[in-house]
Enzyme design. Structure first.
Site, PDB file in Angstrom:
ATOM      1  N   CYS A  75       0.820  -1.207   0.000  1.00 42.95           N
ATOM      2  CA  CYS A  75       0.000   0.000   0.000  1.00 42.95           C
ATOM      3  C   CYS A  75       0.865   1.273   0.000  1.00 42.95           C
ATOM      4  O   CYS A  75       1.497   1.564  -1.002  1.00 42.95           O
ATOM      5  CB  CYS A  75      -1.002  -0.043   1.144  1.00 42.95           C
ATOM      6  SG  CYS A  75      -2.394   1.038   0.824  1.00 42.95           S
ATOM      7  N   HIS A 166      -3.312  -5.198   1.538  1.00 44.54           N
ATOM      8  CA  HIS A 166      -2.711  -5.413   2.864  1.00 44.54           C
ATOM      9  C   HIS A 166      -2.758  -6.886   3.276  1.00 44.54           C
ATOM     10  O   HIS A 166      -3.653  -7.280   4.035  1.00 44.54           O
ATOM     11  CB  HIS A 166      -3.484  -4.609   3.921  1.00 44.54           C
ATOM     12  CG  HIS A 166      -3.225  -3.140   3.883  1.00 44.54           C
ATOM     13  ND1 HIS A 166      -2.250  -2.535   4.651  1.00 44.54           N
ATOM     14  CD2 HIS A 166      -3.802  -2.155   3.174  1.00 44.54           C
ATOM     15  CE1 HIS A 166      -2.250  -1.241   4.420  1.00 44.54           C
ATOM     16  NE2 HIS A 166      -3.188  -0.977   3.525  1.00 44.54           N
ATOM     17  N   GLU A 168      -1.075  -8.360   5.422  1.00 44.55           N
ATOM     18  CA  GLU A 168      -0.794  -8.523   6.858  1.00 44.55           C
ATOM     19  C   GLU A 168      -2.069  -8.411   7.702  1.00 44.55           C
ATOM     20  O   GLU A 168      -2.053  -8.740   8.877  1.00 44.55           O
ATOM     21  CB  GLU A 168       0.255  -7.491   7.314  1.00 44.55           C
ATOM     22  CG  GLU A 168      -0.230  -6.044   7.450  1.00 44.55           C
ATOM     23  CD  GLU A 168      -0.452  -5.323   6.131  1.00 44.55           C
ATOM     24  OE1 GLU A 168      -0.334  -5.948   5.061  1.00 44.55           O
ATOM     25  OE2 GLU A 168      -0.781  -4.127   6.196  1.00 44.55           O
TER      26      GLU A 168
END
Ligand code: GLN
Length: 195
Positions: A75, A166, A168
């Protein structure tokens, strides 16, 4: 495994690395870059991160590192690694020959989750897009590794990988595992990575 920890969601990347048995090392000063295998540049606010790169004196070391060693940007991290981005207060690191537009999905779809085709996984994964950038140009020598409805949302040039979503923020660790194993060449074994 270094984690640029100036601002943004580096803590969630640390959890993903720990789950894969890699040791996260927070990078907020130039000396933290010593002896790292690879670096993750997390999501957050790219303009703030760029200002902090200069304020902390980290820019030179990070610039050298990302030219030579494996790096994953997510990002805002993609924005930092991209060559051409408009309306930023400081130059990007420019290590991947792409153009990117910040906050490019407009206000209504500020944030959304959508299946993404990830070529190195030969599968789809859920991509969380949060005020995500769009990749507006892909240079020769840049490989598209992820697509959302055909549009590039992940790229790789040499040892540098960047994605607009994202990974994560979900429990799916496959993209991190691919980066650690195939791009950075770290040997992952069940329960632990060999540094
Ligand atoms: N919109 C942010 C920026 O331009 C990126 C958002 C994110 O990292 N989730 O820096």
């Amino acid at each position: 495994m270094g984690l640029l920890s100036l601002q943004g969601d580096f803590a969630r990347h640390a959890e993903a690395l720990l789950a894969l048995g890699a040791e996260p090392v927070r990078v907020s000063l130039p000396e933290h870059l010593r002896d790292l295998d690879a670096l993750i540049v997390p999501g957050g606010e790219s303009s703030t991160m760029l200002r902090l790169l200069d304020a902390t004196g980290l820019r030179g070391g990070v610039q050298r590192f990302v030219r030579e060693r494996p790096v994953l940007g997510t990002c805002a991290g993609l924005i930092l690694l991209a060559r051409d981005v408009e309306r930023l207060p400081a130059p990007t690191l420019g290590v991947i020959d792409i153009g990117a537009e910040r906050n490019a999905y407009g206000r209504q779809v500020h944030s959304f989750t959508h299946d993404v085709d990830v070529a190195p996984l030969a599968d789809t994964m859920a991509g969380m897009f949060i005020r995500a950038p769009r990749i507006t140009r892909v240079g020769r020598g840049v490989e598209v590794i992820a697509r959302l409805d055909g549009e590039p949302v992940g790229v790789r040039q040499g040892l540098a990988v960047a994605i607009t979503f994202h990974p994560e923020l979900t429990d799916d660790r496959r993209l991190h595992a691919w980066f650690l194993g195939d791009v950075a060449g770290l040997k992952l074994r069940a329960g632990g990575a060999v540094r």
